[in-house]
Design a protein around this motif. Structure first.
Motif, mmCIF file in Angstrom:
data_model
loop_
_atom_site.group_PDB
_atom_site.id
_atom_site.type_symbol
_atom_site.label_atom_id
_atom_site.label_comp_id
_atom_site.label_asym_id
_atom_site.label_seq_id
_atom_site.Cartn_x
_atom_site.Cartn_y
_atom_site.Cartn_z
ATOM 1 N N TRP A 131 3.830 63.340 90.766
ATOM 2 C CA TRP A 131 3.233 64.604 90.344
ATOM 3 C C TRP A 131 1.771 64.385 89.969
ATOM 4 O O TRP A 131 1.442 63.433 89.257
ATOM 5 N N ARG A 132 0.903 65.270 90.434
ATOM 6 C CA ARG A 132 -0.526 65.138 90.187
ATOM 7 C C ARG A 132 -1.151 66.490 89.847
ATOM 8 O O ARG A 132 -0.682 67.528 90.301
ATOM 9 N N LYS A 133 -2.233 66.438 89.080
ATOM 10 C CA LYS A 133 -3.079 67.607 88.853
ATOM 11 C C LYS A 133 -4.490 67.214 89.295
ATOM 12 O O LYS A 133 -5.111 66.354 88.679
ATOM 13 N N THR A 134 -4.982 67.809 90.378
ATOM 14 C CA THR A 134 -6.277 67.428 90.926
ATOM 15 C C THR A 134 -7.387 68.282 90.331
ATOM 16 O O THR A 134 -7.145 69.367 89.791
ATOM 17 N N THR B 32 0.986 72.955 80.648
ATOM 18 C CA THR B 32 0.059 73.678 81.502
ATOM 19 C C THR B 32 -0.472 74.875 80.726
ATOM 20 O O THR B 32 0.317 75.650 80.183
ATOM 21 N N GLU C 130 7.026 71.234 89.733
ATOM 22 C CA GLU C 130 5.864 70.470 90.186
ATOM 23 C C GLU C 130 4.655 71.377 90.397
ATOM 24 O O GLU C 130 3.521 71.018 90.053
ATOM 25 N N SER D 230 1.117 71.019 88.339
ATOM 26 C CA SER D 230 -0.156 70.752 89.018
ATOM 27 C C SER D 230 -1.163 71.887 88.864
ATOM 28 O O SER D 230 -2.301 71.774 89.307
#
Length: 341
Positions: free
Chosen positions: A167-170, A270, A246, A250
């Motif tokens: 899992w990523r948050k760009t 979030t 997910e 993100s």
């Protein structure tokens, strides 16, 4: 109750918790269920959950085993699953239903604990009565009362999760997730045209990607929003619960109603703007941080109805500009946090 406390402290088998049936309620039950694990120590903690919520519990390192329950009218399907776990010594029900209590008794679980003064009471070995209060009790506090009554510590904080490594948050583009649905009913849903207006303003200012999220039962409000906002990506009814989590993780901002999505946003930290109408933030606001509540109390709120029988005054009172300002502030903070890294 002293006898029950002694029983739970000396379990040499398993403790079963029957999860709430709604996503938001399940998230609000996490502090209480985590405290049960601390209470039973080395004994196994099992969670019996509707299949649709199973993924949530895979993220919880304090759960030793997950039993997926069905919604079939044939209750013996669930009874057979429970009977296979022969070492369950006690079940604690976070549901109020007659059916879940009956399933546990038919499965032969020695001690079943649940809500007193409900339809399920006749099948319970121990009944926990929630005290009456002039002030609204938060739902998470209600669940925690169960664990406290059995000797656990009172702690309303959300427990840490074991999230997937991928899992990523760009940093770019900024992603705004919008969840215009609410499974409970239309009285909890703000207007698709208002959601669209806020999203357009955010896209004009930040160039963000807008994605619409929701379950199968949210398709109608999601499709209505898509018509109002053609440039948005509509993923409603197209994701598993795992992908839904997910996507929210993100995101840089979540905009939603009082719904399960709101609690997921809080759980995953979030930044969230949540709109309340027919319900009461004192009872069901997220217990984590990172959430702004927009609520305009009117003379008939909170009514807790599924459908508004009159003029939907509570949602009419929520101004799009006020929602935009809350979103703008949170999204601006997100952009600053990335540019400063």
């Amino acid at each position: 109750m002293k006898k029950l406390l002694k029983d739970i402290n000396t379990l040499d088998g398993s403790l079963l918790i029957r999860s709430p049936n709604w996503l938001g309620d399940a998230v609000m039950s996490l502090p209480a269920i985590k405290s049960f694990k601390e209470l039973v120590g080395s004994a196994s903690l099992l969670i019996a959950t509707p299949q649709k919520l199973s993924f949530l519990w895979t993220l919880c390192p304090f759960i030793d085993e997950i039993l997926e329950m069905t919604n079939s009218k044939n209750i013996f399907e669930n009874v057979r699953k429970l009977r296979k776990k022969k070492d369950i010594q006690m079940a604690v029900l976070f549901t109020r239903s007659f059916r879940t209590a009956l399933e546990c008794k038919l499965a032969g679980i020695p001690s079943v604990v649940g809500y007193g003064r409900t339809d399920q009471s006749i099948f319970l070995d121990k009944r926990i009565v929630i005290p009456k209060s002039k002030e609204p009790w938060h739902q998470a506090k209600t669940y925690l009362f169960f664990s406290q009554a059995l000797g656990a510590k009172a702690d309303l904080s959300l427990p840490p999760l074991q999230l997937p490594n991928h899992w990523r948050k760009t940093s770019s583009p900024l992603i705004v997730s919008v969840c215009p649905g609410a499974e409970y009913g239309p009285a909890k849903r703000w207007f698709p045209s208002h959601f669209a207006w806020v999203c357009r303003k955010l896209k004009e200012k930040y160039g963000c990607h807008i994605q619409i999220l929701g379950g199968e039962k949210d398709r109608l409000p999601c499709e209505q929003l898509k018509k109002e906002l053609p440039e948005a990506e509509n993923l409603s009814g197209k994701t598993t619960l795992a992908v839904f989590f997910e996507k929210i993780f993100s995101s840089h901002l979540l905009l939603c109603n009082d719904s399960g999505a709101m609690h997921v946003g809080s759980l995953l930290q979030t930044p969230t703007v949540a709109i309340f109408g027919s319900t009461d933030p004192q009872k069901t606001a997220p217990i984590g941080g990172h959430c702004r509540i927009i609520y305009e109390k009117v003379d008939c709120s909170p009514c807790f109805l599924r459908k508004c029988p009159i003029d939907f005054k509570c949602m009419q009172a929520v101004e799009p500009r006020k929602v935009f300002e809350a979103c703008d502030q949170l999204l601006s903070n997100q952009r600053k946090s990335y540019t400063s890294e």
